[in-house]
Design an enzyme around this catalytic site. Structure first.
Site: not given
Length: 671
Positions: A443, A495
């Site tokens: 991330s 995602d």
């Protein structure tokens, strides 16, 4: 859409938002009315006690008042169900009904207060009657308190600056005066958003970096919402419609639109090697999160596993651990990576705005010095994420533009100073001089690791980086092409973060506006069908996916700022001229390196249960992530434990299919 105008100001509430709250209040009010009527009819003869006349009067007036309230709320619900999101005409009487409903709160408050006072005086009547009166008083105060909380939530600090009708726009002003007004409104909007961000992050230490981050986040939010008149429920309805629209388009694709090809043996071997590398380095990226992720992944045994090491006095040789006062982070890292104490060079859990935690370890299996950067875990990290302006990087490479996400670039620069200036990398290479440098992260940590690899490549030419679920809005086009030689990104399914950038958010806003303008159903039906479809599946809403040319031309202007002075009063404003399209402040940015996509195979679980879901790995192009997809797994696919489980399954399947030529990596790709 648009937000309602009450008391001369705009509120973050639309006239079609009162269906579900109205039904809930109707349920409570009808139950209360039936209970009060039953109490009155059954116990009417027992009210001849001292003070019984007061209770008799209270019950009669309460029944009448509740009946009026029920009729008013029922009328509000019926009116709120009319029209569509972009056609509030059939609901034009809603404002008057709301004024009546709010006015009824005054006698209700007075009567509830009198009832509480009379009961408090200790009236000697039947206990059932007294208990019934107390119950009605409590219900009345609960409803009134809930209404007050709702009013606080839907209050728009900028509502007084919005004009409810087109004549309210100061068209008589000249261009200079209008521009001054526009600048003032933008400043006011940014100030309001900055206050909101500061309240949400009140526990963040106020230093220079934090103040800069507050300003950047406020600028982003105020700019993004300045040219629309959407309320939160409009966005929710838009999400449900986009989700069903995507499924409609996917199911309508003809077989001819899907091209299947078999990659060459070298490309397939490279994919196998990189998937195996990702599988190896993913635990390092997960370990950087420390004990919270370890406990989340092992809810029943995690605390017991690391509990013995927590609060234990640390030995002298391990004093290179920062920000881990109770040793819990270190204990979880040892469990996650399976390494020994002596393999760790440095561990930092120092956490501030633009300053991310990281670990430096020796990986003897791959003969690598691994630097793992933690992803978003705190409010400080969120502020780093929201500093989305572009920033020039000073690099020793000849490229047209070296631009990157400001917040992540600042975080990478901090880690670079720690690794180089503080001698951490020198210490690591003095222990293992023949090892190569590998940077990993998930991330936010993936973005920082990728930028850090770019910064370190001149000094360490063989550096490699593995970015797990990196943000899309990270690198300029030239840096993206440059990073393909030494960075690999891994993305799971739908995602949202690898598809998230300022320009993609602007595109999402326009898609939401377009799809809700084209829908001819009321909002409550959209939300009900969307919830059912999201939970249980079924057939998606078969609405048209695009406006026809005439409607498109007529609706473009109202969609982008129907009630906003920030839009309407700007001379020469064009609906396509969004502030977020500024090529200098918010340029089009790209994800790092080559991309491996773990693509979900059809027939897998609906809610991201990786024990049921099956994935296949393939090389992907960045253009495939140029649009934000809406679905039930758009958030869960970003979780590091879900990504790790999917990667385990992919590696196991590919290993089992080694003897099946072409099956391990020949996957269809969309043309």
């Amino acid at each position: 859409m648009p937000g309602m105008v009450l008391f001369g100001r705009r509120w973050s509430l639309a006239s079609d938002d009162l269906v579900f709250p109205g039904f809930f209040e109707l349920f409570l009010r009808v139950l209360s009315w039936i209970a009060s009527l039953t109490l009155y009819l059954v116990h009417r003869g027992k009210l001849n006690c001292p003070g019984g006349v007061l209770l008799h009067t209270y019950l009669v007036v309460l029944l009448v008042l509740l009946a009026v309230i029920i009729c008013t709320v029922l009328a509000m619900v019926c009116v709120s169900m009319r029209g569509t999101i972009c056609n509030p005409g059939p609901r034009k009487s809603m404002a008057k009904l709301l004024y009546v409903r709010l006015a009824l709160f005054l006698p209700e408050m007075v009567w509830a207060s009198l009832g509480a006072i009379w009961v408090a005086k200790g009236i000697q009547c039947d206990k059932t009657v007294v208990f019934g009166i107390i119950t009605t008083v409590i219900v009345s105060w609960i409803v009134m308190a809930t209404t007050m909380v709702t009013i606080i939530f839907v209050f728009d600090p900028l509502g007084g600056k919005m004009s409810p009708h087109p004549p309210g726009c100061p068209e008589h002003l000249d261009s200079n005066s209008s521009n001054q007004l526009l600048t003032g409104l933008k400043t006011a909007a940014k100030s309001v958003w900055e206050t909101r961000v500061m309240l949400c992050c009140c526990c963040v230490r106020q230093d220079d970096n934090a103040r800069v981050a507050f300003s950047s986040a406020a600028d982003l939010f105020s700019t993004y919402f300045s040219d629309t008149d959407l309320v939160p429920s409009d966005i929710a309805a838009g999400f449900t419609l986009l989700h069903q629209q995507q499924d409609n388009i996917s199911s309508s694709l003809e077989p001819q639109e899907v091209i299947t090809h078999s990659p060459g043996q070298s490309q397939e071997a490279d994919l196998d090697a990189e998937v195996e590398n990702c599988h190896h380095y993913m635990p390092f990226a997960a370990a950087a999160y420390g004990w919270p992720l370890y406990i989340y992944r092992n809810p029943f045994t995690g605390l017991c596993s690391i509990g013995g090491d927590c609060c234990r006095r640390r030995e002298m040789e391990y004093d290179s651990v920062e920000g881990d006062q109770h040793n819990c982070h270190f204990a979880s890292i040892l469990k996650t990576t399976g390494l020994q104490y002596r393999d760790f060079i440095h561990i930092s859990f120092h956490d501030k705005v633009y300053e991310l935690p990281f670990i430096v370890v020796l990986d003897h299996r791959k003969e690598a010095i691994v630097v793992a950067v933690r992803g978003t875990m705190s409010l400080q990290d969120v502020l780093t994420d929201l500093s989305a302006e572009s920033e020039n990087l000073q690099l020793d490479i000849e490229l047209e533009d070296c631009v990157a996400h400001k917040g992540i670039a600042q975080a990478a620069r901090y880690i670079y100073r720690r690794l180089v200036n503080d001698g951490i990398l020198s210490q690591a290479f003095s222990v293992a001089p023949e090892y190569r440098l590998v940077l990993v992260g998930h991330s936010l940590g993936a973005g920082a690791a990728a930028l850090l690899a770019i910064m370190l490549r001149s000094a360490y030419p063989h550096v490699r980086a593995y970015a797990f679920s990196p943000p899309r809005g990270l690198l300029s086009k030239s840096l993206y092409e440059h990073s393909k030689d030494f960075i690999v990104s891994l993305i799971l399914g739908m995602d949202v973060i690898p598809r998230l950038s300022v320009t993609n958010m602007e595109d999402l806003k326009r898609r939401i506006l377009r799809v809700i303008a084209n829908c001819n159903k009321p909002k409550y039906k959209i939300l009900l069908h969307g919830c059912w479809y999201g939970l249980f599946g079924g057939s998606p809403d078969n609405s048209p996916t695009e406006l026809d040319e005439g409607n498109q031309r007529g609706l473009t202007q109202p969609l982008l700022g129907e009630q906003s002075l920030l839009t309407r009063c700007s001379p020469g404003y064009s609906s396509s001229d969004s502030p977020l399209d500024s090529p200098t402040k918010y340029p089009h940015l790209y994800p790092p390196g080559r991309i491996i996509h773990l693509e979900e195979e059809s027939g897998s679980g609906r809610f991201g249960c990786c024990s049921a879901a099956r994935y296949r790995a393939r090389w992907a192009q960045e253009a495939e992530f140029g649009k934000i997809l809406i679905g039930p797994k758009m958030l869960t696919d970003h979780l590091p434990n879900i990504l790790n489980q999917a990667l385990d399954r992919v590696v196991a399947d590919r290993t089992a299919c080694v003897s099946c030529p072409g099956q391990g990596g020949s996957h269809p790709t969309v043309a």
